[in-house]
Design an enzyme around this catalytic site. Structure first.
Site, PDB file in Angstrom:
ATOM      1  N   HIS A 321       0.810  -1.213   0.000  1.00 56.79           N
ATOM      2  CA  HIS A 321       0.000   0.000   0.000  1.00 56.79           C
ATOM      3  C   HIS A 321       0.845   1.266   0.000  1.00 56.79           C
ATOM      4  O   HIS A 321       0.342   2.331  -0.403  1.00 56.79           O
ATOM      5  CB  HIS A 321      -0.949   0.005   1.198  1.00 56.79           C
ATOM      6  N   GLY A 322       2.067   1.206   0.432  1.00 59.24           N
ATOM      7  CA  GLY A 322       2.874   2.414   0.401  1.00 59.24           C
ATOM      8  C   GLY A 322       4.183   2.266   1.155  1.00 59.24           C
ATOM      9  O   GLY A 322       4.317   1.419   2.037  1.00 59.24           O
TER      10      GLY A 322
END
Length: 472
Positions: A321-322
């Site tokens: 996700h990041g």
């Protein structure tokens, strides 16, 4: 370009429909090429500099799929598989994590130059899709595609290219060659698309305005009531934002003869975190289960090894996700919750009243979303403190303002997060001319016309923001 924009709704989609359906259905190859050209143009609208990256991914995965086919020797097949894995993970590692790694090494005194890299749109999604194709060919779960244009169409198909759902090649392999577009399917897809548009423009954006307003403030001065309100708003925003994109992608796919699998199944009615992850972002959960968890031996091993496998999956899920520690902590949070349900309190949770199960699950998920939304771990810690009343007191006027200003959206969000549609379909007759049957047939069509008018009104006034998952 995004689905919820005037450019897409008034120009791109009508132009595609005109060019696509003017071609006779028997010219399947021509229709596929038309769809591919428009898909590449759609992606290029987000930045032409990113297009070579997408094309490189397609080319590498096509060639690796040829090498991974069962007709090749075992050594060649392994070369094909690991080349695809190395290229895909390497590309993700450079564009998504190089700066994060350099920043953390510098914190330890390395003194490295931090590369300033712009993240290509949708790289996490099309990389995972390309990898799933090669892995499935290697395993024998899918046949390799001789025609590179079909691989390109599979990876670059615009409905799911930028933010999913992650589509397995086997799901659409036959439809790329032999699908049949019909008026009823086009109509059904358009209805689904417009429901998604309404979710985005009328619900997700409204909750986003609240969440952005709250999370822009310092938690040290934030009242507890406002902190809880901001967490609730973001909990609703991320669901309606991402499920709206999935609805729109599934609807667009159906309009052109493709049937993507569902990506959300009313996750906020779950009675456990385990159930929540069977209902939330289903395509990503399935991807990690099939390509990471099970190959690591899943739960078919010693308990300590099973927990290690689960920890690896959730660390990777967070990082997917990041490149921020908040995402790693978010993955760790859900690993602890899932492990706890499996080993410690799962049986006790099942004995609680149903309402208590829902409440506990929703609270755990909401706390996770605070981590997900926070810019860094320090802010998240301060936000949690504010939720406990250690910030700016118990309540303030901002909480009342956000409740009164957005009260229609709050009510509709709560209703729309429940499976009301499923309950109605169970009670309304499918055939006949009874009022119930007419409502079942015409109700959704009339509803989406109203949603379209309201959504267009929002677009015309410029109250629009991109989808959350575009950044992943």
């Amino acid at each position: 370009m995004v689905f919820s924009s005037i450019l897409f709704l008034l120009f791109f989609l009508p132009a595609l429909c005109l060019c696509y359906f003017c071609l006779p259905a028997r010219f399947r190859a021509a229709r596929n090429i038309m769809l591919l050209v428009f898909s590449l143009f759609f992606y290029a609208c987000g930045g032409t500099d990113y297009l070579p990256i997408l094309l490189s991914s397609i080319a590498v995965n096509y060639l690796c799929g040829v090498l991974a086919d069962s007709k090749c020797s075992k050594a060649v097949r392994r070369i094909g598989l690991w080349t695809a894995v190395a290229f895909g993970i390497g590309m993700l590692g450079w564009f998504k994590y190089a700066g994060f790694l350099a920043w953390n090494l510098n914190a330890l005194g390395a003194g490295l130059a931090v590369p300033q890299i712009v993240l290509p749109i949708g790289i996490s999604f099309f990389t995972f899709q390309g990898l799933s194709y090669v892995i499935d060919v290697y395993r024998g779960d899918a046949q390799y595609q001789r025609n590179p244009l079909y691989v390109a169409l599979y990876v670059a198909l615009f409905p799911q290219l930028v933010a999913g759902p992650i589509v397995r090649y086997s799901t659409v392999a036959q439809e790329m060659i032999g699908r049949k577009e019909t008026l009823s399917e086009f109509s059904s897809g358009a209805v689904r698309f417009l429901f998604g548009l309404g979710k985005k423009m009328l619900l997700a954006n409204a909750m986003g305005e609240i969440a952005d307003g709250v999370f822009a403030q310092l938690p040290q001065t934030m009242a507890a009531s406002l902190a809880w309100l901001g967490a609730a708003a973001y909990t609703l925003q991320i669901y309606f934002d991402f499920s709206a994109y999935s609805d729109m992608a599934i609807g667009l796919g159906r309009m052109f003869g493709f049937h993507f699998l569902e990506n959300f199944n009313y996750p906020y009615i779950s009675r456990s975190v385990t159930e929540f992850w069977r209902r939330w972002h289903i395509s990503l959960s399935t991807w990690f289960r099939d390509y990471v968890y099970i190959p690591l031996s899943g739960s078919r091993c010693a308990r300590w090894r099973s927990m290690l496998n689960l920890a690896a999956v959730w660390m990777l899920t967070g990082l997917w996700h990041g490149a921020e520690w908040t995402f790693v902590l978010w993955g760790g949070w859900f690993f602890l919750l899932l492990s706890g349900e499996k080993l410690l309190w799962g049986k006790a949770l099942e004995r609680l009243p149903r309402a208590a199960q829902h409440g506990c699950t929703l609270l755990a998920v909401m706390l996770g979303w605070v981590l997900f939304r926070s810019p860094d771990a320090v802010y998240a810690g301060g936000y949690f403190a504010a939720m406990l009343g250690l910030g700016g007191g118990a309540a303030d006027g901002q909480t009342v303002y956000y409740l009164l200003e957005y009260w229609p959206e709050w009510i509709v969000c709560v209703i729309a997060a429940l499976p009301v549609k499923v309950w109605l379909e169970r009670r309304l007759p499918e055939d006949g001319t009874s009022p119930g049957a007419l409502i079942r047939v015409w109700g959704p069509k009339l509803a989406v016309l109203i949603l379209l008018a309201l959504s267009y009104g929002k677009l015309a006034t410029g109250s629009f923001n991109p989808f959350i998952y575009f950044q992943f």
